[in-house]
Design a protein around this motif. Structure first.
Motif, PDB file in Angstrom:
ATOM      1  N   ALA A 120       0.798  -1.230   0.000  1.00 36.59           N
ATOM      2  CA  ALA A 120       0.000   0.000   0.000  1.00 36.59           C
ATOM      3  C   ALA A 120       0.825   1.272   0.000  1.00 36.59           C
ATOM      4  O   ALA A 120       0.314   2.339  -0.365  1.00 36.59           O
ATOM      5  CB  ALA A 120      -0.943  -0.003   1.199  1.00 36.59           C
TER       6      ALA A 120
ATOM      7  N   GLY B  92      -0.470   4.961   0.177  1.00 35.96           N
ATOM      8  CA  GLY B  92      -1.917   4.900  -0.069  1.00 35.96           C
ATOM      9  C   GLY B  92      -2.397   5.448  -1.404  1.00 35.96           C
ATOM     10  O   GLY B  92      -3.549   5.889  -1.508  1.00 35.96           O
TER      11      GLY B  92
ATOM     12  N   GLU C   1       8.035  -2.162   4.638  1.00 34.87           N
ATOM     13  CA  GLU C   1       9.233  -1.818   3.864  1.00 34.87           C
ATOM     14  C   GLU C   1      10.406  -2.648   4.380  1.00 34.87           C
ATOM     15  O   GLU C   1      10.841  -2.459   5.518  1.00 34.87           O
ATOM     16  CB  GLU C   1       9.514  -0.305   4.001  1.00 34.87           C
ATOM     17  CG  GLU C   1      10.810   0.165   3.384  1.00 34.87           C
ATOM     18  CD  GLU C   1      11.003  -0.281   1.944  1.00 34.87           C
ATOM     19  OE1 GLU C   1      10.125  -0.039   1.112  1.00 34.87           O
ATOM     20  OE2 GLU C   1      12.059  -0.906   1.656  1.00 34.87           O
TER      21      GLU C   1
ATOM     22  N   PRO D 262       6.183  -4.612  -5.731  1.00 34.40           N
ATOM     23  CA  PRO D 262       7.532  -4.088  -5.896  1.00 34.40           C
ATOM     24  C   PRO D 262       8.152  -4.527  -7.222  1.00 34.40           C
ATOM     25  O   PRO D 262       7.928  -5.644  -7.679  1.00 34.40           O
ATOM     26  CB  PRO D 262       8.296  -4.681  -4.722  1.00 34.40           C
ATOM     27  CG  PRO D 262       7.256  -4.917  -3.708  1.00 34.40           C
ATOM     28  CD  PRO D 262       6.026  -5.321  -4.454  1.00 34.40           C
TER      29      PRO D 262
HETATM   30  C1  LIG Z   1       5.851   0.107  -5.787  1.00 35.94           C
HETATM   31  S1  LIG Z   1       5.578   0.462  -4.106  1.00 35.94           S
HETATM   32  C2  LIG Z   1       3.837   0.760  -4.087  1.00 35.94           C
HETATM   33  C3  LIG Z   1       3.527   2.143  -3.575  1.00 35.94           C
HETATM   34  C4  LIG Z   1       2.066   2.471  -3.421  1.00 35.94           C
HETATM   35  N1  LIG Z   1       1.261   2.139  -4.562  1.00 35.94           N
HETATM   36  C5  LIG Z   1       1.884   3.939  -3.089  1.00 35.94           C
HETATM   37  O1  LIG Z   1       1.040   4.618  -3.657  1.00 35.94           O
HETATM   38  O2  LIG Z   1       2.609   4.461  -2.246  1.00 35.94           O
HETATM   39  C6  LIG Z   1       5.690  -1.139  -3.343  1.00 35.94           C
HETATM   40  C7  LIG Z   1       5.490  -1.130  -1.844  1.00 35.94           C
HETATM   41  O3  LIG Z   1       5.557  -2.484  -1.374  1.00 35.94           O
HETATM   42  C8  LIG Z   1       6.208  -2.491  -0.109  1.00 35.94           C
HETATM   43  N2  LIG Z   1       6.764  -3.854   0.107  1.00 35.94           N
HETATM   44  C9  LIG Z   1       7.911  -4.371  -0.396  1.00 35.94           C
HETATM   45  N3  LIG Z   1       8.060  -5.653  -0.008  1.00 35.94           N
HETATM   46  C10 LIG Z   1       6.979  -5.959   0.749  1.00 35.94           C
HETATM   47  C11 LIG Z   1       6.554  -7.125   1.438  1.00 35.94           C
HETATM   48  N4  LIG Z   1       7.293  -8.234   1.428  1.00 35.94           N
HETATM   49  N5  LIG Z   1       5.380  -7.108   2.130  1.00 35.94           N
HETATM   50  C12 LIG Z   1       4.624  -5.970   2.147  1.00 35.94           C
HETATM   51  N6  LIG Z   1       4.969  -4.818   1.519  1.00 35.94           N
HETATM   52  C13 LIG Z   1       6.136  -4.817   0.825  1.00 35.94           C
HETATM   53  C14 LIG Z   1       7.264  -1.388  -0.240  1.00 35.94           C
HETATM   54  O4  LIG Z   1       7.632  -0.870   1.018  1.00 35.94           O
HETATM   55  C15 LIG Z   1       6.543  -0.345  -1.104  1.00 35.94           C
HETATM   56  O5  LIG Z   1       5.901   0.621  -0.297  1.00 35.94           O
END
Ligand SMILES: C[S@@+](CC[C@H](N)C(=O)[O-])C[C@H]1O[C@@H](n2cnc3c(N)ncnc32)[C@H](O)[C@@H]1O
Length: 407
Positions: free
Chosen positions: A11, A14, A36, A82
Motif C-alpha cells: 500500500a 496509499g 518496507e 515491488p
Molecule cells: C511500488 S511500491 C507501491 C507504492 C504504493 N502504490 C503507493 O502509492 O505508495 C511497493 C510497496 O511495497 C512495499 N513492500 C515491499 N516488499 C513488501 C513485502 N514483502 N510485504 C509488504 N509490503 C512490501 C514497499 O515498502 C513499497 O511501499
C-alpha cells in the motif's frame, strides 16, 4: 448503493486508496498491507495510518508472513507490487523468479483463497518485456494464473504525461475480472461470436482501460495467441520455456491473448512549470555555486576509462541528461533516489529567482497527483523515497470511475 470492498497490498502511502476514494465513495478499504523491508522505521505505513486512521485492518508485516485465509473477503484487490526485479536494464534481472518478483505468488495465493471479483495491479512498464532473456515470460505466467482461476484480463502501459499529468511516468496497469462479473460474461460471449475482432475492440474502446485512457490508433503488428496452448507440464516448465512479445496494450479471454501497440489520445500536456511552488523556496533546495561542477559532470555525457577494484580498466560511457530540466515539458520519471545528488534527480530554474534548484517534496507530491503535504512528518529523504515508489493517483481515479460504473 453497494460498497466495493477493497484490499490494498503493497500500500505504500496509499496511492490506490486515495485514487479510488476520489473516484467513488463506494470503494471501502477493508484491509491493507504495507511493510518496507529495507528500513526499520516504517514511514510509508505511518503516513498511510495518519491519513486513513489507525486500524487493525492496516497491517505492517511482510505479506509472505500473512495468513491469507485471515484477509477479509473483498470485491477488489489492488496493489503496486515491488518492481526492482523487473528492470530489464539491470544485469542479471531475474524477473518473476527474482527475490522481489516472487511476491507475485503472494498475490496468486490470495486469488486462490479469496477470488475477488476484480484485481487491479500496477507495475513498471518493463513488466511486459520481463525478464530480459525471456521477454514476456512473466506477464505470460501472470495471465496464465488468472486464466486458471477463471479470470479475463486486460493491460495497458500508460504514460501519465499522455493523460493530463506533469510526469512522464510509464507504468503497466493490469485489470482482471472474474467470470462472475457482467463485464466478463459480455466479453466472453461476444469474443465467442466475433473472435479476435472483439478482442481488438476491447483493447481499443470497450475495455475498462480503453475507456479510462482513450486511444487514437494502433500499430500494424499484433499478437494473437493462446495462453492455454503453450506446451508445459507445470508452472516451472512454462517458466523455462515461455517467451512472448507483448505490445503496450492487450487482453486475455478464455486463454486467448490479443495484444497490439496503441497510440494514446493525448490530452493537453502539463509542463513541469505548472507544478512548481510559488513564493519563497527554502535556501537548502538551491544549488551552491561550488557544487555546480559536480552536477554538470553527473548530468553530462561520458566516455572515460575507469578502474575496477582489481586494477583492470573498462570504458564507461553514458549520454547527456537535460540540465536544467526544460520547464515547458512534463518531467522525467521520479525515482526513489530523487533526494540524492544524482544524474536522475531533477534540477530546475526557479521561476522567481532564476537560480538552479532541486524539486521540493511538495513538488514531488504534485508530480504524482497527491495533495500537498501528504508525506509531511517523515524525514525529508523518505518523502522523496516514498514518492519515487508511489503511483500517479489520478490514473487510479480514472480506472476507479469505470470500475464503479460497471459494478
Ligand atoms: C511500488 S511500491 C507501491 C507504492 C504504493 N502504490 C503507493 O502509492 O505508495 C511497493 C510497496 O511495497 C512495499 N513492500 C515491499 N516488499 C513488501 C513485502 N514483502 N510485504 C509488504 N509490503 C512490501 C514497499 O515498502 C513499497 O511501499
Amino acid at each position: 448503493m453497494e460498497k466495493i470492498r477493497t484490499v490494498e497490498l503493497f500500500a505504500g502511502v496509499g496511492g490506490f486508496r486515495l485514487g479510488l476514494e476520489q473516484a467513488s465513495e463506494r470503494f471501502q478499504t477493508v484491509w491493507a498491507n504495507q511493510w518496507e523491508p529495507s528500513t526499520e522505521d516504517q514511514w510509508a505505513f505511518r503516513c498511510y495510518a495518519k491519513h486513513f486512521g489507525e486500524s487493525h485492518n492496516h497491517v505492517c508485516k511482510d505479506i509472505a508472513a500473512i495468513d491469507k485465509d485471515k484477509i477479509p473477503d473483498h470485491d477488489l484487490l489492488v496493489g503496486g507490487f515491488p518492481c526492482q526485479d523487473y528492470s530489464i536494464a539491470k544485469k542479471g534481472a531475474k524477473g518473476i523468479e527474482g527475490k522481489k518478483g516472487v511476491l507475485w505468488w503472494q498475490i496468486d495465493e490470495i486469488l486462490d483463497k479469496k477470488r475477488p471479483l476484480y484485481v487491479l495491479l500496477e507495475n513498471v512498464d518493463r513488466l511486459i518485456r520481463s525478464p530480459a532473456k525471456q521477454k514476456g515470460r512473466d506477464l505470460s505466467i501472470i495471465l496464465r494464473c488468472f486464466y486458471e482461476k477463471g479470470y479475463a484480463a486486460e493491460w495497458r502501459v500508460i504514460n501519465a504525461a499522455d493523460y493530463g499529468q506533469a510526469q512522464r511516468r510509464r507504468r503497466t496497469f493490469l485489470l482482471a475480472y472474474h467470470n462472475d462479473t457482467e463485464i466478463f460474461k459480455q466479453f466472453a460471449e461476444e469474443t465467442c461470436r466475433y473472435g479476435v475482432k472483439r478482442m481488438h475492440t476491447h483493447v481499443m474502446t470497450d475495455g475498462v482501460l480503453a475507456k479510462a485512457f482513450p486511444v487514437s490508433g494502433h500499430g500494424r503488428s499484433y499478437l494473437d495467441n493462446w495462453i492455454d496452448e503453450f506446451s508445459y507440464e507445470d508452472m516451472a516448465s512454462l517458466s523455462r520455456e515461455q517467451s512472448v512479445y507483448f505490445y503496450n496494450a492487450g487482453a486475455m479471454m478464455n486463454g486467448r491473448i490479443y495484444s497490439v501497440d496503441v497510440v494514446p489520445e493525448i490530452e493537453h500536456c502539463i509542463p513541469i512549470r505548472d507544478i512548481l511552488q510559488d513564493g519563497e523556496i527554502d535556501s537548502r533546495y538551491f544549488i551552491k555555486e561550488e557544487d555546480l561542477p559536480r552536477w554538470r559532470y553527473m548530468k553530462g555525457a561520458k566516455n572515460e576509462l575507469r578502474h575496477r577494484k582489481d586494477g583492470s580498466t573498462y570504458c564507461f560511457s553514458e549520454g547527456v541528461v537535460a540540465f536544467p530540466e526544460p520547464l515547458d515539458r512534463p518531467s522525467r520519471t521520479m525515482l526513489t533516489s530523487e533526494s540524492n545528488v544524482s544524474r536522475t534527480s531533477h534540477v530546475v530554474v526557479d521561476p522567481q529567482t532564476k537560480k538552479l534548484r532541486t524539486l521540493t517534496p511538495v513538488e514531488c507530491e504534485r508530480l504524482n497527483g497527491f495533495p500537498d503535504g501528504w508525506t509531511e512528518g517523515m524525514p525529508e529523504r523518505m518523502r522523496y523515497f516514498t514518492m519515487g515508489n508511489a503511483l500517479v493517483v489520478p490514473l487510479v481515479s480514472a480506472i476507479g470511475k469505470i470500475i464503479n460504473d460497471i459494478t
